[in-house]
Design a protein around this motif. Structure first.
Motif, PDB file in Angstrom:
ATOM      1  N   GLN A  43       0.839  -1.200   0.000  1.00 22.21           N
ATOM      2  CA  GLN A  43       0.000   0.000   0.000  1.00 22.21           C
ATOM      3  C   GLN A  43       0.877   1.254   0.000  1.00 22.21           C
ATOM      4  O   GLN A  43       0.582   2.228  -0.691  1.00 22.21           O
ATOM      5  N   ALA A  44       1.950   1.222   0.758  1.00 20.46           N
ATOM      6  CA  ALA A  44       2.869   2.355   0.785  1.00 20.46           C
ATOM      7  C   ALA A  44       3.446   2.614  -0.599  1.00 20.46           C
ATOM      8  O   ALA A  44       3.523   3.765  -1.052  1.00 20.46           O
ATOM      9  N   ARG A  45       3.839   1.561  -1.271  1.00 19.15           N
ATOM     10  CA  ARG A  45       4.390   1.703  -2.623  1.00 19.15           C
ATOM     11  C   ARG A  45       3.368   2.327  -3.563  1.00 19.15           C
ATOM     12  O   ARG A  45       3.686   3.232  -4.333  1.00 19.15           O
ATOM     13  N   LEU A  98       3.851   5.811  -5.574  1.00 17.48           N
ATOM     14  CA  LEU A  98       3.758   5.859  -7.031  1.00 17.48           C
ATOM     15  C   LEU A  98       2.665   6.843  -7.474  1.00 17.48           C
ATOM     16  O   LEU A  98       2.854   7.600  -8.430  1.00 17.48           O
ATOM     17  N   ALA A  99       1.541   6.858  -6.781  1.00 27.84           N
ATOM     18  CA  ALA A  99       0.446   7.769  -7.117  1.00 27.84           C
ATOM     19  C   ALA A  99       0.859   9.228  -6.952  1.00 27.84           C
ATOM     20  O   ALA A  99       0.348  10.107  -7.633  1.00 27.84           O
ATOM     21  N   ARG A 100       1.810   9.475  -6.055  1.00 25.48           N
ATOM     22  CA  ARG A 100       2.313  10.833  -5.835  1.00 25.48           C
ATOM     23  C   ARG A 100       3.444  11.186  -6.793  1.00 25.48           C
ATOM     24  O   ARG A 100       4.020  12.260  -6.712  1.00 25.48           O
ATOM     25  N   GLY A 101       3.815  10.258  -7.666  1.00 31.21           N
ATOM     26  CA  GLY A 101       4.846  10.528  -8.657  1.00 31.21           C
ATOM     27  C   GLY A 101       6.261  10.237  -8.208  1.00 31.21           C
ATOM     28  O   GLY A 101       7.218  10.628  -8.877  1.00 31.21           O
ATOM     29  N   LEU A 102       6.435   9.519  -7.102  1.00 30.18           N
ATOM     30  CA  LEU A 102       7.780   9.183  -6.631  1.00 30.18           C
ATOM     31  C   LEU A 102       8.293   7.964  -7.376  1.00 30.18           C
ATOM     32  O   LEU A 102       7.571   6.963  -7.530  1.00 30.18           O
ATOM     33  N   ASP A 103       9.522   8.035  -7.836  1.00 34.27           N
ATOM     34  CA  ASP A 103      10.169   6.909  -8.505  1.00 34.27           C
ATOM     35  C   ASP A 103      10.674   5.960  -7.425  1.00 34.27           C
ATOM     36  O   ASP A 103      11.715   6.203  -6.808  1.00 34.27           O
ATOM     37  N   VAL A 104       9.916   4.910  -7.172  1.00 34.62           N
ATOM     38  CA  VAL A 104      10.264   3.950  -6.135  1.00 34.62           C
ATOM     39  C   VAL A 104      10.305   2.563  -6.760  1.00 34.62           C
ATOM     40  O   VAL A 104       9.506   2.241  -7.639  1.00 34.62           O
ATOM     41  N   GLY A 105      11.256   1.777  -6.332  1.00 35.50           N
ATOM     42  CA  GLY A 105      11.429   0.442  -6.892  1.00 35.50           C
ATOM     43  C   GLY A 105      10.377  -0.548  -6.424  1.00 35.50           C
ATOM     44  O   GLY A 105       9.416  -0.200  -5.739  1.00 35.50           O
ATOM     45  N   GLY A 142      19.795  12.925  -3.519  1.00 40.77           N
ATOM     46  CA  GLY A 142      20.399  11.601  -3.544  1.00 40.77           C
ATOM     47  C   GLY A 142      20.510  10.956  -2.184  1.00 40.77           C
ATOM     48  O   GLY A 142      21.100   9.884  -2.054  1.00 40.77           O
ATOM     49  N   ASN A 143      19.945  11.585  -1.131  1.00 43.02           N
ATOM     50  CA  ASN A 143      19.936  10.948   0.190  1.00 43.02           C
ATOM     51  C   ASN A 143      19.038   9.719   0.134  1.00 43.02           C
ATOM     52  O   ASN A 143      17.915   9.778  -0.367  1.00 43.02           O
ATOM     53  N   GLY A 144      19.549   8.596   0.611  1.00 46.71           N
ATOM     54  CA  GLY A 144      18.844   7.330   0.480  1.00 46.71           C
ATOM     55  C   GLY A 144      17.907   7.038   1.621  1.00 46.71           C
ATOM     56  O   GLY A 144      18.257   7.198   2.784  1.00 46.71           O
ATOM     57  N   TRP A 145      16.727   6.605   1.273  1.00 48.52           N
ATOM     58  CA  TRP A 145      15.692   6.237   2.229  1.00 48.52           C
ATOM     59  C   TRP A 145      15.288   4.788   2.035  1.00 48.52           C
ATOM     60  O   TRP A 145      15.336   4.269   0.926  1.00 48.52           O
ATOM     61  N   ALA A 146      14.853   4.155   3.116  1.00 46.98           N
ATOM     62  CA  ALA A 146      14.262   2.823   3.075  1.00 46.98           C
ATOM     63  C   ALA A 146      12.905   2.888   3.775  1.00 46.98           C
ATOM     64  O   ALA A 146      12.712   3.679   4.694  1.00 46.98           O
ATOM     65  N   ILE A 147      12.004   2.053   3.315  1.00 51.90           N
ATOM     66  CA  ILE A 147      10.720   1.868   3.977  1.00 51.90           C
ATOM     67  C   ILE A 147      10.621   0.380   4.293  1.00 51.90           C
ATOM     68  O   ILE A 147      10.861  -0.455   3.410  1.00 51.90           O
ATOM     69  N   GLN A 148      10.290   0.056   5.524  1.00 54.40           N
ATOM     70  CA  GLN A 148      10.196  -1.329   5.973  1.00 54.40           C
ATOM     71  C   GLN A 148       8.786  -1.620   6.442  1.00 54.40           C
ATOM     72  O   GLN A 148       8.156  -0.763   7.063  1.00 54.40           O
ATOM     73  N   GLN A 149       8.311  -2.818   6.178  1.00 51.01           N
ATOM     74  CA  GLN A 149       6.991  -3.228   6.678  1.00 51.01           C
ATOM     75  C   GLN A 149       7.105  -3.863   8.035  1.00 51.01           C
ATOM     76  O   GLN A 149       7.850  -4.821   8.244  1.00 51.01           O
ATOM     77  N   ILE A 150       6.326  -3.319   8.989  1.00 46.57           N
ATOM     78  CA  ILE A 150       6.110  -3.946  10.286  1.00 46.57           C
ATOM     79  C   ILE A 150       4.640  -3.709  10.609  1.00 46.57           C
ATOM     80  O   ILE A 150       4.255  -2.591  10.921  1.00 46.57           O
TER      81      ILE A 150
END
Length: 135
Positions: free
Chosen positions: A81-83, A87-94, A123-131
């Motif tokens: 759901q986060a992805r 994506l709906a907001r236009g963020l290039d996420v893998g 270019g600062n890197g972010w991660a999103i984790q599921q919990i």
């Protein structure tokens, strides 16, 4: 959906002085102070009741120039759901990636091991984790 910041790397010039400040002046809990030889030291401190920790150190802490911060992390209960929201907001996420294995059964197979990665404009890197559920 809750989105929480979990870890922030903070650059410091004197690790002991910073550790003392965060622990004694602010009351942060010292989670660990790990020394790996003469060139690497990592100190993690967490504000009481917080899900977000700060990390200070040397050797394994990136230089703090625009685009050099890596490892900022958000936690969400549903990575898919986060992805879709990003994506709906236009963020290039893998794609959702599975990293590692859970040591025990989890409510959802992506808990703890489901991740997304993206970078900010510098270019600062972010991660999103599921919990989805915290014990």
């Amino acid at each position: 959906m809750n989105w929480t910041l979990e870890v922030v790397i903070v650059p410091v010039s004197d690790i002991d002085r910073a550790k003392q400040f965060y622990a004694e002046k602010l009351g942060f809990v010292v989670d660990h102070d790990t020394v790996m030889g003469d060139d690497i030291r990592i100190v993690q401190l967490t504000p009481p009741g917080s899900g977000c920790s700060v990390v200070i150190g040397k050797g394994a802490v990136p230089a703090m120039e625009p685009g050099s911060v890596q490892g900022l992390q958000l936690v969400v209960p549903d990575i898919r759901q986060a992805r879709e929201e990003l994506l709906a907001r236009g963020l290039d996420v893998g794609e959702v990636q599975v990293i590692g294995e859970n040591p025990r059964p989890m409510p959802h197979p992506l808990d703890n091991v489901g991740f997304l990665f993206f970078a900010d404009p510098d270019g600062n890197g972010w991660a999103i984790q599921q919990i989805s559920d915290r014990a």
